[in-house]
Design an enzyme around this catalytic site. Structure first.
Site, PDB file in Angstrom:
ATOM      1  N   ILE A 152       0.841  -1.207   0.000  1.00  0.00           N
ATOM      2  CA  ILE A 152       0.000   0.000   0.000  1.00  0.00           C
ATOM      3  C   ILE A 152       0.875   1.257   0.000  1.00  0.00           C
ATOM      4  O   ILE A 152       0.700   2.154  -0.822  1.00  0.00           O
ATOM      5  CB  ILE A 152      -0.956  -0.009   1.217  1.00  0.00           C
ATOM      6  CG1 ILE A 152      -1.995  -1.130   1.054  1.00  0.00           C
ATOM      7  CG2 ILE A 152      -1.624   1.347   1.413  1.00  0.00           C
ATOM      8  CD1 ILE A 152      -2.836  -1.392   2.298  1.00  0.00           C
ATOM      9  N   HIS A 201       1.362 -16.497   4.866  1.00  0.00           N
ATOM     10  CA  HIS A 201       0.231 -15.775   5.448  1.00  0.00           C
ATOM     11  C   HIS A 201      -0.741 -16.777   6.051  1.00  0.00           C
ATOM     12  O   HIS A 201      -1.077 -17.761   5.393  1.00  0.00           O
ATOM     13  CB  HIS A 201      -0.548 -15.026   4.363  1.00  0.00           C
ATOM     14  CG  HIS A 201       0.257 -14.000   3.660  1.00  0.00           C
ATOM     15  ND1 HIS A 201       0.052 -12.657   3.818  1.00  0.00           N
ATOM     16  CD2 HIS A 201       1.298 -14.113   2.801  1.00  0.00           C
ATOM     17  CE1 HIS A 201       0.927 -11.997   3.079  1.00  0.00           C
ATOM     18  NE2 HIS A 201       1.693 -12.860   2.445  1.00  0.00           N
TER      19      HIS A 201
END
Lengths: 235, 235
Positions: free
Chosen positions: B58, B157
């Site tokens: 991001i 993850h």
């Protein structure tokens, strides 16, 4: 009477034919410079011949989403796609791109289905669209799941092996593309594509043809014209 | 004599034991703000307790690779990873990140094997490393191919389904991680991870534990301390 009916049916069929025909594919230029000035310079001479401007992943990382903002200001009427190849954090990334003026964002085929759904939800707010970037071991089952949630577009890259082997487009590529097209996915097609290749895709639902360096060169306008001529011939 | 030999062997074994033990996992903070000032403010109070600073996807898209440059100037001694999740154009993207001061870049598991190889080649020039981001339908065959070309790291993850279901770490996650660890991959582990989870990973080759918001909060220093305490207990 029967002949009138037949005639009516026939003209109905004829007049409605354009409804069943895919719309003309668009011409898209990918901007992949590592600085915004080079990117702006590369598109200027050919912009009026383009339908879609792509902020490539390289430019988007090099200059940030500001690159979308700058292109949007300069080209208010083009479709702009931000090629983020989103893999996670899709709501925030999609909003970053849309707020900056993008119409479409790209999401990786490797992203979780809920990641794709979140990206779509944000693009819907902006009347935008998600394009699935077909990388990795995606399956037709994945593709059907994308269609089921309302995804309409995917980007098909010429297989790397074909490119490395100096082969244009393989039968395998074309079969995969046809399968995607058959379940309702519009394809943006890329990977060293030249106008002479376009006839290969005439039976597909082709959304756009993507070129980069070819359009940036000094004969970019001619090449863009050649793309439009071929598009006009086959669609 | 035999007893001396035995003693010598034993002390050799003891003294060499640390050589066989995995090094202590590192603590990594992911910066995922949409602007650089927020990112800088979020890390300041906890930076001296971190080993690795991650420029999240991001932040990298929001502010461009300049965000790497800014963090590198401010934190010259930390390992910096630029989480680009590279899927294509890896040579240029990797160089962008490394030139800006990154030590590691992330590359998507969905990237073509030659894309991963190109990224590695560039990181090698900088004594850096590639981390594979485990998204999509990757296989153990893929993982072996990464190891065979010299890739040492991957990022695991917590499965999204587990997270959505409010489950901490599933047996399935742990089995997959063990398999990766067994073929020589060092894992950076992420996904709402808390210090109390760390014992779950004590048999793995854990490269780092990645947290974000937890470390940014007002009690971030305490949480970082708790991570280090748990790391000290199990490694």
């Amino acid at each position: 009477m029967p002949s009138t009916v037949l005639k009516t049916s026939k003209s109905l069929l004829e007049s409605s034919k354009p409804l069943f025909k895919s719309p003309k594919p668009l011409l898209q230029m990918a901007l992949d410079a590592t600085d915004i000035d080079t990117a702006l310079a590369s598109i200027e001479h050919v912009a009026d011949k383009l339908d879609v401007i792509e902020i490539g992943t390289i430019l988007a990382f090099a200059h940030g989403v500001d690159s979308v903002r700058i292109l949007r200001e300069k080209y208010p009427n083009h479709i702009i796609v931000c090629d983020m190849k989103i893999t996670d954090a899709s709501a925030i990334l999609t909003r970053l791109a849309m707020d900056a003026g993008a119409n479409w964002v790209t999401v990786s085929a490797a992203a979780h289905i809920e990641t794709i759904r979140s990206a779509k939800k944000v693009t819907d707010e902006f009347d935008g669209e998600v394009q699935i970037e077909l990388y990795g071991h995606w399956t037709m089952e994945d593709a059907q799941a994308w269609v089921d949630m309302g995804i309409k577009q995917a980007i098909y890259h010429r297989s790397r092996d074909a490119e490395l082997a100096g082969v244009s487009w393989t039968e395998e590529d074309l079969i995969k593309m046809q399968k995607l097209s058959d379940i309702g996915i519009e394809l943006s097609i890329t990977g060293g594509i030249v106008p002479d290749d376009l006839h290969l895709f005439k039976n597909l639902s082709a959304k756009s043809f993507i070129a980069g360096r070819a359009l940036a060169g000094s004969n970019g306008r001619d090449i863009a014209e050649n793309f439009h001529t071929e598009i006009g011939k086959h669609w």
